[in-house]
Motif scaffolding. Structure first.
Motif, PDB file in Angstrom:
ATOM      1  N   ARG A  14       1.041  -0.920   0.125  1.00 57.54           N
ATOM      2  CA  ARG A  14       0.051   0.273   0.525  1.00 57.54           C
ATOM      3  C   ARG A  14       0.618   1.069   0.032  1.00 57.54           C
ATOM      4  O   ARG A  14       0.112   2.067   0.435  1.00 57.54           O
ATOM      5  CB  ARG A  14      -0.803  -0.213   0.935  1.00 57.54           C
ATOM      6  CG  ARG A  14      -2.085  -1.065   1.182  1.00 57.54           C
ATOM      7  CD  ARG A  14      -2.675  -1.511  -0.393  1.00 57.54           C
ATOM      8  NE  ARG A  14      -3.677  -2.401   0.127  1.00 57.54           N
ATOM      9  CZ  ARG A  14      -4.710  -2.514  -0.882  1.00 57.54           C
ATOM     10  NH1 ARG A  14      -4.154  -1.507  -1.944  1.00 57.54           N
ATOM     11  NH2 ARG A  14      -5.635  -3.134  -1.098  1.00 57.54           N
ATOM     12  N   LYS A 141      -2.069   0.818  -5.006  1.00 61.25           N
ATOM     13  CA  LYS A 141      -3.670   0.344  -5.761  1.00 61.25           C
ATOM     14  C   LYS A 141      -3.028  -1.396  -5.957  1.00 61.25           C
ATOM     15  O   LYS A 141      -2.491  -1.521  -6.189  1.00 61.25           O
ATOM     16  CB  LYS A 141      -4.418   1.105  -6.499  1.00 61.25           C
ATOM     17  CG  LYS A 141      -5.421   1.118  -5.827  1.00 61.25           C
ATOM     18  CD  LYS A 141      -5.770   2.567  -7.144  1.00 61.25           C
ATOM     19  CE  LYS A 141      -7.875   2.488  -7.414  1.00 61.25           C
ATOM     20  NZ  LYS A 141      -8.371   3.110  -7.758  1.00 61.25           N
ATOM     21  N   ASP A 145      -8.985  -4.104  -5.216  1.00 64.23           N
ATOM     22  CA  ASP A 145      -9.693  -2.621  -5.299  1.00 64.23           C
ATOM     23  C   ASP A 145     -10.064  -2.727  -5.898  1.00 64.23           C
ATOM     24  O   ASP A 145     -11.647  -1.796  -5.122  1.00 64.23           O
ATOM     25  CB  ASP A 145      -8.298  -1.841  -4.833  1.00 64.23           C
ATOM     26  CG  ASP A 145      -7.477  -1.938  -4.418  1.00 64.23           C
ATOM     27  OD1 ASP A 145      -7.597  -2.904  -3.096  1.00 64.23           O
ATOM     28  OD2 ASP A 145      -6.351  -0.806  -4.373  1.00 64.23           O
ATOM     29  N   ARG A 152     -13.169  -9.208  -2.442  1.00 68.02           N
ATOM     30  CA  ARG A 152     -12.225  -8.914  -1.584  1.00 68.02           C
ATOM     31  C   ARG A 152     -11.236  -9.131  -0.246  1.00 68.02           C
ATOM     32  O   ARG A 152     -10.246  -9.980  -0.108  1.00 68.02           O
ATOM     33  CB  ARG A 152     -11.840  -7.102  -1.343  1.00 68.02           C
ATOM     34  CG  ARG A 152     -10.454  -6.579  -1.789  1.00 68.02           C
ATOM     35  CD  ARG A 152     -10.265  -5.410  -1.405  1.00 68.02           C
ATOM     36  NE  ARG A 152     -11.447  -5.035  -0.420  1.00 68.02           N
ATOM     37  CZ  ARG A 152     -12.574  -3.842  -1.282  1.00 68.02           C
ATOM     38  NH1 ARG A 152     -12.116  -3.685  -3.281  1.00 68.02           N
ATOM     39  NH2 ARG A 152     -12.839  -3.312  -0.836  1.00 68.02           N
TER      40      ARG A 152
END
Ligand code: NI
Length: 167
Positions: A14, A141, A145, A152
């Motif tokens: 991230r 990302k 997402d 997810r």
């Protein structure tokens, strides 16, 4: 040198990568390691983020013979037309999962090559999709997402379980 690839949901994926200030030998070694790691996996694209290096470098090779390596340093793209392109995507950081993701079909990328020279390329089809996927990595990302939180969550749980069994 083959480097370890971070696996989702590792939080280091991230991290937003920083621009490369100078394309020097350390960056060229990084790009070579990334290509070696990608070919070994095997995969068709890899972002530095995935090997826990938070610099804006990505590599792509769509050839079957693994002989057409492309290096993009500080890549930026603009959308040339917004026509959607839906493709099945996978990711070396999300091993074993493939999902249909919608992106745009036609982009123009600007980047530096391994010698620090600027270049521009119009990309379509798989190449355009791959570039967008890899630039996403540099922004922290992942393709999951774009999925529902339910989907997810399922992928995350299965990968976490796998990780526990391996360790
Ligand atoms: Ni990926």
């Amino acid at each position: 040198m083959i480097r370890d690839i971070l696996v989702y949901p590792d939080q280091r994926l991230r991290t937003v990568a920083k621009p490369v200030e100078k394309v020097d030998d350390s960056i060229r070694i990084l790009a070579d390691d990334m290509l070696e790691t990608m070919y070994d996996a095997p995969g068709i694209g890899l972002a530095a983020t995935q090997i826990n290096v938070h610099k804006r470098v990505l590599v792509i090779d769509l050839s079957e013979e693994q002989n057409d390596p492309l290096v993009f340093i500080n890549p930026e793209y603009e959308v040339l037309d917004g026509e959607p392109e839906e493709m099945q995507e996978g990711c070396l950081s999300i091993p074993g999962y493939y999902e249909k993701i919608t992106r745009v079909a036609h982009v123009r990328v600007k980047a530096l090559d391994r010698n620090g020279e600027p270049f521009e390329k119009d990309l379509t089809g798989l190449m355009a999709v791959c570039l967008q996927h890899e630039v996403d990595h540099l922004d922290g990302k992942l393709f999951v997402d774009y999925l529902s939180s339910l989907k997810r969550g399922r992928i995350r749980k299965k990968l976490e379980k796998q990780l526990r069994q391996e360790s």
